[in-house]
Design an enzyme around this catalytic site. Structure first.
Site, PDB file in Angstrom:
ATOM      1  N   ARG A  77       0.861  -1.199   0.000  1.00  0.00           N
ATOM      2  CA  ARG A  77       0.000   0.000   0.000  1.00  0.00           C
ATOM      3  C   ARG A  77       0.890   1.239   0.000  1.00  0.00           C
ATOM      4  NH1 ARG A  77      -1.361   1.739   4.638  1.00  0.00           N
ATOM      5  NH2 ARG A  77      -2.270  -0.179   5.443  1.00  0.00           N
ATOM      6  N   LYS A  92      -6.887   7.526 -19.814  1.00  0.00           N
ATOM      7  CA  LYS A  92      -7.124   8.065 -21.156  1.00  0.00           C
ATOM      8  C   LYS A  92      -5.842   7.936 -21.997  1.00  0.00           C
ATOM      9  CE  LYS A  92     -10.967   8.900 -19.066  1.00  0.00           C
ATOM     10  NZ  LYS A  92     -11.303  10.187 -18.453  1.00  0.00           N
ATOM     11  N   TYR A 128     -14.618  18.099 -16.092  1.00  0.00           N
ATOM     12  CA  TYR A 128     -15.074  16.711 -16.159  1.00  0.00           C
ATOM     13  C   TYR A 128     -16.235  16.519 -15.175  1.00  0.00           C
ATOM     14  CZ  TYR A 128     -14.905  11.647 -15.648  1.00  0.00           C
ATOM     15  OH  TYR A 128     -15.239  10.321 -15.591  1.00  0.00           O
ATOM     16  N   ASP A 158      -5.574  19.730 -14.698  1.00  0.00           N
ATOM     17  CA  ASP A 158      -5.893  18.385 -15.159  1.00  0.00           C
ATOM     18  C   ASP A 158      -5.437  18.317 -16.620  1.00  0.00           C
ATOM     19  OD1 ASP A 158      -7.123  16.160 -16.313  1.00  0.00           O
ATOM     20  OD2 ASP A 158      -8.899  16.294 -15.033  1.00  0.00           O
TER      21      ASP A 158
END
Ligand SMILES: *Cc1c(COP(=O)(O)O)cnc(C)c1O
Length: 413
Positions: free
Chosen positions: A81, A230, A133, A205
């Protein structure tokens, strides 16, 4: 202690609970010494041959834990983790391609956005452009607002409009450029200047443009956020995200959040994303060529009231796009004169393009924002922003240009 899996050139810094600023800096200095350009860093950073076997492509480290010689004596990793070598390799590459000091990889773009927003505190505010978004808008409005974070949206891309929303509670400006799905291009440098004059940081972004077309950190931004689902991953086969910081010490609260809140990507996903990034430059060149050809072809088509592409001369932000972006990107948005009925029939008739959410993969996709990706934005707000029922977004892939144009023609006809 030196990790035997990485040669000294990319020695993994000693990691305790999470990478310290000093450790992250060490990694970055090594990138700087190499001084490579994007097409090279994308292929080589984090990809040193495995010193044990000579494997040219480093192994995927499928392990949750790491055997220690003696309590607290280990090779820099304790638990996956906190850190995993496959993920660290991806993070080095992400920092290198964006020109940042440090990167933190997340299991999705929204997980990366969550980590950024979680570094703010109740009572703080974030100023954002309205055409973001849909999931980012939903996260700010329905998850963070109840926790006391005020999100303020401007529908005016002018840097002065951002300035007008800043007050002493404001800690962050959040930008997406080009925006989704209307492809407005916001002036990163001018908005960074506004932010810094008011003592606020700027996060961009960069999912749509990718560092292959624009490097926000170079233009003055402080953070870059990605949905690597993406273009970075590029093959529509993995969900992922990242935060890249201009200053190494800013990565500490982000990496701390990742470890404390448990927002870690698995090694297979990190590997797939890293593999995708290697071809980012050639894919982006191909996406841009195809999208530009399609935008020019569609312009003036009788069925359409609008064709939006940043590099078209009639685009409202053409001048900013010309100086800020080295290519127009792979997204083309169009609006049908006959509204929803025409848009729907087009979406049903495409054959090479697939009707699907998402974007940025090698295969061409078509999306109806109002019903699909932007459904989480209330109708009145969505329509006021120009996301009408006649709007269709194309994510232009890297297939043969003529095949794509012929498919669009038959679907429009
Ligand atoms: C898809 C997307 C996101 C969210 O990323 P996920 O990987 O789907 O969580 C954020 N920003 C932009 C611009 C996107 O296109």
């Amino acid at each position: 202690m030196h990790n035997p899996y990485y040669p000294a050139r990319f020695a993994v810094p000693q990691l305790s609970r999470y990478p310290s600023a000093k450790d992250i800096n060490t990694v970055r200095t090594q990138f700087k010494e190499l001084d490579m350009r994007l097409a090279t860093t994308a292929i080589h950073v984090g990809q040193d041959p495995d010193p044990v076997t000579g494997a040219t492509v480093p192994p995927i480290h499928v392990t949750s834990t790491y055997t220690q010689e003696s309590p607290g004596v280990h090779k820099g990793y304790e638990y996956s983790r906190t850190a995993n070598p496959t993920r660290v390799a991806l993070e080095k590459c992400l920092a290198a391609i964006e020109g940042g000091a440090a990167a933190t990889a997340f299991p999705s773009g929204l997980a990366a956005t969550t980590a950024m927003l979680a570094t703010l505190r109740p009572g703080d505010s974030v100023v954002s452009y309205g055409d973001v978004y849909g999931g980012t808008y939903r996260l700010m409005e329905t998850v963070f607002r109840p926790w006391g974070l005020d999100a303020r949206f401007t529908d005016d891309p002018d840097p002065k409009a951002f300035d007008a929303l800043i007050d002493k509670t404001t800690k962050l400006i959040w930008l997406e450029t080009p925006t989704n799905p209307l492809l407005r291009v916001l002036d990163i440098k001018a908005i960074a200047d506004v932010a810094h004059a008011r003592g606020v940081r700027l996060a961009v972004d960069n999912t749509f443009a990718t560092p292959a077309l624009q490097q926000p950190l170079t233009l003055g931004a402080d953070y870059v956020v990605h949905s690597s689902t993406k273009y970075l991953g590029g093959h529509s086969d993995v969900i992922g995200g990242a935060v890249i910081c201009k200053q190494a010490e800013w990565a500490q609260p982000i990496a701390y959040y990742l470890n404390a809140a448990g927002s870690c990507p698995g090694p297979f996903d990190a590997y797939l994303t890293h593999r995708g990034i290697k071809t980012l430059k050639v894919r982006m060149d191909a996406h841009c060529q195809n999208a530009a050809a399609i935008a020019e072809h569609l312009m003036g088509h009788g069925a359409l009231s609008k064709v939006i592409y940043p590099k078209l001369m009639n685009h409202p932000d053409h001048a900013i796009a010309s100086r800020q972006m080295s290519g127009g990107g792979g997204i083309v948005t169009m609006e049908f004169k006959n509204g929803f009925a025409a848009a729907k029939s087009f979406c049903e008739r495409v054959k090479v393009f697939s009707l699907a959410e998402s974007l940025g993969g090698v295969e061409s996709l078509v999306n109806h924002p109002a019903i699909m990706t932007h459904a989480s934005i209330p109708k009145e707000i969505r329509e006021a922003r120009g996301v009408t029922d006649g709007l269709v977004r194309l994510s232009v892939g890297i297939e043969d240009t003529q095949d794509l144009i012929e498919d669009l023609e038959q679907a429009l006809g």
